[in-house]
Design a protein around this motif. Structure first.
Motif, PDB file in Angstrom:
ATOM      1  N   HIS A   1      17.902  28.537  80.619  1.00 53.31           N
ATOM      2  CA  HIS A   1      17.794  29.389  79.434  1.00 53.31           C
ATOM      3  C   HIS A   1      18.907  30.431  79.357  1.00 53.31           C
ATOM      4  O   HIS A   1      19.047  31.105  78.338  1.00 53.31           O
ATOM      5  CB  HIS A   1      16.448  30.118  79.429  1.00 53.31           C
ATOM      6  CG  HIS A   1      15.267  29.196  79.541  1.00 53.31           C
ATOM      7  ND1 HIS A   1      14.894  28.340  78.524  1.00 53.31           N
ATOM      8  CD2 HIS A   1      14.398  28.980  80.564  1.00 53.31           C
ATOM      9  CE1 HIS A   1      13.825  27.648  78.906  1.00 53.31           C
ATOM     10  NE2 HIS A   1      13.515  28.014  80.133  1.00 53.31           N
ATOM     11  N   THR A   2      19.686  30.567  80.414  1.00 54.62           N
ATOM     12  CA  THR A   2      20.742  31.566  80.452  1.00 54.62           C
ATOM     13  C   THR A   2      21.840  31.243  79.442  1.00 54.62           C
ATOM     14  O   THR A   2      22.222  30.085  79.272  1.00 54.62           O
ATOM     15  CB  THR A   2      21.344  31.643  81.866  1.00 54.62           C
ATOM     16  OG1 THR A   2      20.357  32.199  82.742  1.00 54.62           O
ATOM     17  CG2 THR A   2      22.588  32.502  81.903  1.00 54.62           C
ATOM     18  N   ARG A   3      22.348  32.283  78.801  1.00 57.92           N
ATOM     19  CA  ARG A   3      23.432  32.096  77.832  1.00 57.92           C
ATOM     20  C   ARG A   3      24.438  33.232  77.964  1.00 57.92           C
ATOM     21  O   ARG A   3      24.090  34.361  78.323  1.00 57.92           O
ATOM     22  CB  ARG A   3      22.880  32.087  76.395  1.00 57.92           C
ATOM     23  CG  ARG A   3      22.204  33.387  75.991  1.00 57.92           C
ATOM     24  CD  ARG A   3      21.802  33.380  74.526  1.00 57.92           C
ATOM     25  NE  ARG A   3      21.186  34.647  74.135  1.00 57.92           N
ATOM     26  CZ  ARG A   3      21.847  35.733  73.778  1.00 57.92           C
ATOM     27  NH1 ARG A   3      23.181  35.717  73.787  1.00 57.92           N
ATOM     28  NH2 ARG A   3      21.223  36.844  73.429  1.00 57.92           N
ATOM     29  N   LEU A   4      25.688  32.911  77.673  1.00 58.44           N
ATOM     30  CA  LEU A   4      26.712  33.939  77.618  1.00 58.44           C
ATOM     31  C   LEU A   4      26.466  34.822  76.398  1.00 58.44           C
ATOM     32  O   LEU A   4      26.004  34.348  75.357  1.00 58.44           O
ATOM     33  CB  LEU A   4      28.105  33.307  77.497  1.00 58.44           C
ATOM     34  CG  LEU A   4      28.618  32.519  78.703  1.00 58.44           C
ATOM     35  CD1 LEU A   4      29.907  31.795  78.329  1.00 58.44           C
ATOM     36  CD2 LEU A   4      28.838  33.426  79.900  1.00 58.44           C
ATOM     37  N   TYR A   5      26.757  36.094  76.524  1.00 50.05           N
ATOM     38  CA  TYR A   5      26.678  36.960  75.350  1.00 50.05           C
ATOM     39  C   TYR A   5      27.781  36.579  74.367  1.00 50.05           C
ATOM     40  O   TYR A   5      28.834  36.053  74.759  1.00 50.05           O
ATOM     41  CB  TYR A   5      26.814  38.425  75.761  1.00 50.05           C
ATOM     42  CG  TYR A   5      25.577  38.965  76.448  1.00 50.05           C
ATOM     43  CD1 TYR A   5      24.380  39.102  75.755  1.00 50.05           C
ATOM     44  CD2 TYR A   5      25.595  39.322  77.791  1.00 50.05           C
ATOM     45  CE1 TYR A   5      23.234  39.586  76.381  1.00 50.05           C
ATOM     46  CE2 TYR A   5      24.454  39.811  78.425  1.00 50.05           C
ATOM     47  CZ  TYR A   5      23.280  39.934  77.711  1.00 50.05           C
ATOM     48  OH  TYR A   5      22.153  40.410  78.328  1.00 50.05           O
ATOM     49  N   ASP A   6      27.542  36.827  73.093  1.00 52.37           N
ATOM     50  CA  ASP A   6      28.499  36.456  72.052  1.00 52.37           C
ATOM     51  C   ASP A   6      29.878  37.038  72.345  1.00 52.37           C
ATOM     52  O   ASP A   6      30.010  38.230  72.651  1.00 52.37           O
ATOM     53  CB  ASP A   6      28.027  36.965  70.687  1.00 52.37           C
ATOM     54  CG  ASP A   6      26.784  36.237  70.186  1.00 52.37           C
ATOM     55  OD1 ASP A   6      26.488  35.146  70.715  1.00 52.37           O
ATOM     56  OD2 ASP A   6      26.129  36.765  69.273  1.00 52.37           O
ATOM     57  N   GLY A   7      30.881  36.197  72.254  1.00 52.88           N
ATOM     58  CA  GLY A   7      32.257  36.647  72.410  1.00 52.88           C
ATOM     59  C   GLY A   7      32.745  36.766  73.834  1.00 52.88           C
ATOM     60  O   GLY A   7      33.900  37.168  74.053  1.00 52.88           O
ATOM     61  N   THR A   8      31.917  36.391  74.807  1.00 54.87           N
ATOM     62  CA  THR A   8      32.314  36.550  76.213  1.00 54.87           C
ATOM     63  C   THR A   8      33.578  35.762  76.536  1.00 54.87           C
ATOM     64  O   THR A   8      34.567  36.312  77.027  1.00 54.87           O
ATOM     65  CB  THR A   8      31.184  36.105  77.160  1.00 54.87           C
ATOM     66  OG1 THR A   8      30.034  36.903  76.937  1.00 54.87           O
ATOM     67  CG2 THR A   8      31.615  36.224  78.615  1.00 54.87           C
ATOM     68  N   GLU A   9      33.539  34.474  76.282  1.00 57.25           N
ATOM     69  CA  GLU A   9      34.660  33.632  76.689  1.00 57.25           C
ATOM     70  C   GLU A   9      35.926  33.976  75.923  1.00 57.25           C
ATOM     71  O   GLU A   9      37.019  34.003  76.497  1.00 57.25           O
ATOM     72  CB  GLU A   9      34.315  32.154  76.515  1.00 57.25           C
ATOM     73  CG  GLU A   9      35.308  31.227  77.196  1.00 57.25           C
ATOM     74  CD  GLU A   9      34.731  29.875  77.542  1.00 57.25           C
ATOM     75  OE1 GLU A   9      35.346  29.180  78.365  1.00 57.25           O
ATOM     76  OE2 GLU A   9      33.669  29.516  77.005  1.00 57.25           O
ATOM     77  N   ALA A  10      35.808  34.272  74.639  1.00 53.08           N
ATOM     78  CA  ALA A  10      36.987  34.646  73.852  1.00 53.08           C
ATOM     79  C   ALA A  10      37.630  35.913  74.402  1.00 53.08           C
ATOM     80  O   ALA A  10      38.862  36.031  74.481  1.00 53.08           O
ATOM     81  CB  ALA A  10      36.596  34.844  72.387  1.00 53.08           C
ATOM     82  N   ALA A  11      36.801  36.881  74.808  1.00 53.95           N
ATOM     83  CA  ALA A  11      37.332  38.125  75.370  1.00 53.95           C
ATOM     84  C   ALA A  11      38.042  37.866  76.690  1.00 53.95           C
ATOM     85  O   ALA A  11      39.117  38.422  76.950  1.00 53.95           O
ATOM     86  CB  ALA A  11      36.208  39.135  75.551  1.00 53.95           C
ATOM     87  N   LEU A  12      37.462  37.016  77.526  1.00 56.63           N
ATOM     88  CA  LEU A  12      38.090  36.693  78.805  1.00 56.63           C
ATOM     89  C   LEU A  12      39.446  36.025  78.591  1.00 56.63           C
ATOM     90  O   LEU A  12      40.434  36.337  79.283  1.00 56.63           O
ATOM     91  CB  LEU A  12      37.177  35.777  79.623  1.00 56.63           C
ATOM     92  CG  LEU A  12      35.828  36.357  80.048  1.00 56.63           C
ATOM     93  CD1 LEU A  12      35.004  35.294  80.767  1.00 56.63           C
ATOM     94  CD2 LEU A  12      36.002  37.588  80.933  1.00 56.63           C
ATOM     95  N   GLU A  13      39.505  35.122  77.640  1.00 61.15           N
ATOM     96  CA  GLU A  13      40.764  34.432  77.351  1.00 61.15           C
ATOM     97  C   GLU A  13      41.819  35.395  76.828  1.00 61.15           C
ATOM     98  O   GLU A  13      42.997  35.311  77.200  1.00 61.15           O
ATOM     99  CB  GLU A  13      40.517  33.303  76.349  1.00 61.15           C
ATOM    100  CG  GLU A  13      39.698  32.154  76.926  1.00 61.15           C
ATOM    101  CD  GLU A  13      39.275  31.141  75.873  1.00 61.15           C
ATOM    102  OE1 GLU A  13      39.481  31.422  74.663  1.00 61.15           O
ATOM    103  OE2 GLU A  13      38.730  30.088  76.253  1.00 61.15           O
ATOM    104  N   THR A  14      41.410  36.319  75.972  1.00 63.69           N
ATOM    105  CA  THR A  14      42.348  37.291  75.417  1.00 63.69           C
ATOM    106  C   THR A  14      42.865  38.232  76.498  1.00 63.69           C
ATOM    107  O   THR A  14      44.054  38.566  76.544  1.00 63.69           O
ATOM    108  CB  THR A  14      41.680  38.099  74.291  1.00 63.69           C
ATOM    109  OG1 THR A  14      41.236  37.206  73.272  1.00 63.69           O
ATOM    110  CG2 THR A  14      42.654  39.099  73.677  1.00 63.69           C
TER     111      THR A  14
END
Length: 232
Positions: free
Chosen positions: A98-111
């Protein structure tokens, strides 16, 4: 030359995991409830109402559940010491249902990575579980270092795990900051002498302003600009 300039300006952003990068509460509470159910106590914790308890760790969840038992239901001696490893085993086997990344997590990491910043995780989750979860969520490759609760003899808010995370990522503490979601993270940053940004999208929300962090993050999309302001 541009690459050299970017490298010189790069800093290190250190993240907590549970409640910061991902909402892990439902899987954590399910693991605690599995222990209660095995003892015939039923599901004592609610996956929504008890989110905050989940982010205080496995033992906190067990104790909260035990505290809700009827007065006529006696807890066997040593129950917590028996249940804690069972909780960890159940959680490890069902770590990302059921675990999910918070919105925008991966995009922020990439940036952040594109801007030349080093990234690390410093969590009070056992290192092995943190490693597994980050891989299950598909973001382990973004981090140059991972320090868990059992990586060192001490854990947050002792500053040594934070320093180890920064060093492991190839950075220096003077050019780093912490992103977290609890008072523990606030205390860790203070002990390490670095800035801290607390997220407002976790279970405590804006209530974390009471801790007077250096910044509150309402969304991960704002993190790259904050990193630029703090780290250059």
């Amino acid at each position: 030359m541009a690459g050299m300039v970017a490298g010189m300006g790069a800093g290190t952003v250190v993240f907590d995991l549970d409640g910061t990068l991902a909402d892990t509460s439902a899987d954590l509470i399910a693991a605690a409830n599995a222990c209660f159910i095995a003892r015939g106590m039923g599901a004592l914790l609610d996956p929504v109402a008890d989110q905050l308890i989940a982010f205080h760790g496995g033992r906190a969840m067990l104790r909260a559940g035990y505290g809700r038992l009827p007065q006529d239901m006696l807890l066997p001696p040593g129950a917590e010491e028996e249940d804690y490893p069972r909780l960890l085993d159940h959680y490890a086997a069902n770590i990302a249902e059921h675990t999910r990344l918070y919105d925008g997590t991966e995009a922020a990491l990439e940036t952040l990575a594109a801007a030349g910043h080093r990234l690390a995780v410093c969590t009070n989750k056992p290192e092995g579980l943190a490693e597994t979860l980050l891989r299950e969520l598909g973001i382990r490759g973004h981090f140059q270092a991972l320090i868990g609760a059992d990586t060192l003899p001490v854990r947050k808010p002792d500053p040594r795990p934070y320093f180890a995370a920064v060093e492991g990522a190839g950075g220096i503490a003077a050019r780093s900051f912490l992103v977290g979601d609890t008072e523990t993270d606030r205390k860790t940053a203070s002990a390490a002498g670095v800035k801290v940004a607390l997220v407002a999208f976790g279970p405590e929300g804006q209530a974390l302003e009471r801790l007077a962090p250096d910044a509150m993050l309402s969304e991960f999309a704002a993190l790259p600009a904050l990193a630029k302001a703090w780290l250059g």
